[in-house]
Design a protein around this motif. Structure first.
Motif, PDB file in Angstrom:
ATOM      1  N   PRO A 292       1.408  10.097 105.500  1.00  0.00           N
ATOM      2  CA  PRO A 292       1.956  10.111 104.137  1.00  0.00           C
ATOM      3  C   PRO A 292       1.701   8.794 103.408  1.00  0.00           C
ATOM      4  O   PRO A 292       1.527   7.749 104.038  1.00  0.00           O
ATOM      5  N   GLN A 293       1.663   8.892 102.095  1.00  0.00           N
ATOM      6  CA  GLN A 293       1.534   7.693 101.272  1.00  0.00           C
ATOM      7  C   GLN A 293       2.719   6.784 101.553  1.00  0.00           C
ATOM      8  O   GLN A 293       3.849   7.243 101.669  1.00  0.00           O
ATOM      9  N   THR A 294       2.458   5.509 101.662  1.00  0.00           N
ATOM     10  CA  THR A 294       3.538   4.559 101.911  1.00  0.00           C
ATOM     11  C   THR A 294       4.392   4.396 100.658  1.00  0.00           C
ATOM     12  O   THR A 294       3.882   4.461  99.536  1.00  0.00           O
ATOM     13  N   THR A 295       5.665   4.227 100.863  1.00  0.00           N
ATOM     14  CA  THR A 295       6.576   4.020  99.734  1.00  0.00           C
ATOM     15  C   THR A 295       7.043   2.572  99.684  1.00  0.00           C
ATOM     16  O   THR A 295       7.879   2.230  98.870  1.00  0.00           O
ATOM     17  N   ARG A 296       6.500   1.764 100.596  1.00  0.00           N
ATOM     18  CA  ARG A 296       6.913   0.368 100.636  1.00  0.00           C
ATOM     19  C   ARG A 296       6.237  -0.413  99.515  1.00  0.00           C
ATOM     20  O   ARG A 296       5.076  -0.191  99.196  1.00  0.00           O
ATOM     21  N   ASN A 297       6.981  -1.321  98.952  1.00  0.00           N
ATOM     22  CA  ASN A 297       6.438  -2.208  97.936  1.00  0.00           C
ATOM     23  C   ASN A 297       6.532  -3.635  98.442  1.00  0.00           C
ATOM     24  O   ASN A 297       7.459  -3.987  99.150  1.00  0.00           O
TER      25      ASN A 297
END
Length: 179
Positions: free
Chosen positions: A86-91
């Motif tokens: 999945p696409q990472t949601t971390r910034n």
């Protein structure tokens, strides 16, 4: 046993864990296992993309070995699919957030009390931010892996390219590293 020793410890553990999801097929002769059998072990493992990928990886290793031994003539593992990563949601921390962390660090060093806010590890947070090491990598790092003369760390654990990599110590965190 022949192939496993050539792999990293993390990859070995992943493949051993994946085996638990395919061992229900161990009573079958390998040449009788088809892609739909393999795919079912992925689809019905009840786990996420990481475990599914490990199972798919294991089938690839087993197929390669079986092909090498002339047990099979076709590698069904090439037909397998698993959930995508999945696409990472971390910034990343913003520049303003990093400035705020430095401000809290400086004020804590000057004796300011922050009440219930834990500031005891803020120097460690800054080292993480400026080095890029994972928590486990920094915790496992030995003093001998820090070269203050060359201003470098030597560390890393996850991948072949990441192991024992040389990372420069940013001048802003040099006093924190020395401490």
């Amino acid at each position: 046993d022949k192939k496993l020793l050539r792999l990293g410890k993390s990859n070995q553990a992943s493949l051993k864990s994946a085996y638990n999801h395919i061992k229900k097929l161990s009573s079958m002769k390998y040449k009788e296992i088809r892609s739909y059998h393999m795919q079912d072990t992925i689809d019905y493992c009840g786990k996420g993309y990481s475990t599914q990928g490990a199972i798919k990886n294991l089938w690839g290793h087993l197929d390669s070995f079986a092909l090498e031994l002339d047990v099979i003539t076709r590698m069904y593992s090439t037909l397998l699919t698993s959930d995508p990563i999945p696409q990472t949601t971390r910034n990343r921390f913003s520049d303003d957030e990093i400035k705020w962390i430095w401000k809290v660090y400086d004020e804590s060093q000057a004796g300011k009390d922050f009440g219930d806010v834990p500031v005891g590890l803020i120097d460690t947070v800054l080292i993480f931010l400026y080095s890029g090491f994972r928590i486990s990598e920094l915790l496992d790092m030995k003093t001998a892996d820090v070269d203050l003369n060359q201003m470098t760390f030597k560390g890393g654990t996850k991948t072949k390219a990441g192991k024992n990599r040389i990372v420069p110590i940013h001048s802003k965190i040099l006093p924190l590293v020395k401490a």
